[in-house]
Scaffold this active site. Structure first.
Site, PDB file in Angstrom:
ATOM      1  CG  HIS A 211      -0.302  -0.075   2.545  1.00  0.00           C
ATOM      2  ND1 HIS A 211       0.391   0.978   3.101  1.00  0.00           N
ATOM      3  CD2 HIS A 211      -0.242  -1.086   3.462  1.00  0.00           C
ATOM      4  CE1 HIS A 211       0.841   0.633   4.293  1.00  0.00           C
ATOM      5  NE2 HIS A 211       0.485  -0.623   4.545  1.00  0.00           N
ATOM      6  CB  CYS A 227       1.889  -3.657   5.139  1.00  0.00           C
ATOM      7  SG  CYS A 227       0.323  -4.431   5.631  1.00  0.00           S
TER       8      CYS A 227
END
Length: 252
Positions: A211, A227
């Protein structure tokens, strides 16, 4: 006169034999039809390649078992809890005597990471993607490939030592657009079928995603909760190309 008549008669015979009459040849028989492909019922076929991946899209529901026709250990509806269609990564197929898939070996978005199982072919539709993503943790780099060729590469932030990014072979299972593009996920999140191995108490099991970020200083560092963060301008380029089912390999 007789000799002349004989000569003319002979000439007519030669002309008739050489020009007027045509030799007939036997017609060439048509080629024999090619035999239809035949398979051994129950045979396993591995599917996909470095340039092409197959995706199973759940029609209305799907049941997953450890072997074809076995006891079910996972159930899925058409949409996941984020309102996104449920997809699996197809690894192979069990075929019938006419080479038609009767069930697919798939990877599913469930712990433990990389878990696979068998889903009946009638429960899913099949699509294809020609992209794949490589995340190199040692280089802190994300590379997008299309048809086997790199088309985008960028430095990324990865998980910290306490909350490392898991390694393995996964796939894109959902793409989400945050309400606030200035938030911690930036303009978008490409969810993958991996989960944190340490954040067990997080919502939805601690899913991993690629992301954007509102902390651009973190790019190139090992500071995330697992992440993979990309600069927002890069994420905007990656997002529309990382279709559901795109294979994702995370390596050290």
């Amino acid at each position: 006169m007789r000799r002349q008549n004989f000569t003319i008669f002979t000439l007519l015979l030669l002309l008739t034999a050489g020009c007027g009459a045509q030799t007939k040849h036997a017609a060439t028989p048509p080629p024999a039809p090619k035999p239809k492909p035949a398979c051994t019922a129950g045979a396993f076929r591995r599917l996909g390649s470095n340039k092409l991946a197959l995706v199973a899209v759940v029609r209305s529901h799907a049941t997953v078992a450890h072997r074809p026709g076995g006891a079910v250990f996972a159930r899925f509806g058409r949409m996941n809890q984020n309102g996104v269609p449920v997809v699996f990564s197809i690894r192979g197929a069990r075929v019938d005597a006419r080479c038609r898939p009767s069930s697919y070996l798939v990877q599913i978005p469930q712990k433990p990471n990389g878990v696979t199982g068998w889903v009946p072919a009638r429960q899913v539709g099949v699509e294809s993607v020609r992209t794949r993503i490589l995340v190199d943790l040692s280089e802190k780099r994300v590379t997008l490939y299309r048809r086997g060729e790199p088309v985008l590469s960028a430095t990324a932030a990865i998980g910290s030592r306490a909350t490392p990014t898991p390694t393995g072979s996964f796939y894109v299972n959902q793409r989400l657009i945050p309400r606030d593009a200035r938030g911690p996920y930036g303009p978008g999140a490409v969810g993958i079928s991996a989960f944190s191995n340490v954040l067990t108490g997080w919502a939805q099991g601690g899913p991993i995603a690629i992301h954007g970020t509102n902390e651009p200083w973190s790019i190139g560092k090992a500071v995330s909760n697992g992440c993979i963060r990309l600069p927002n301008r890069i994420l905007r380029r990656l997002f529309p190309q990382a279709l559901n089912g795109t294979p994702v390999v995370i390596r050290r």
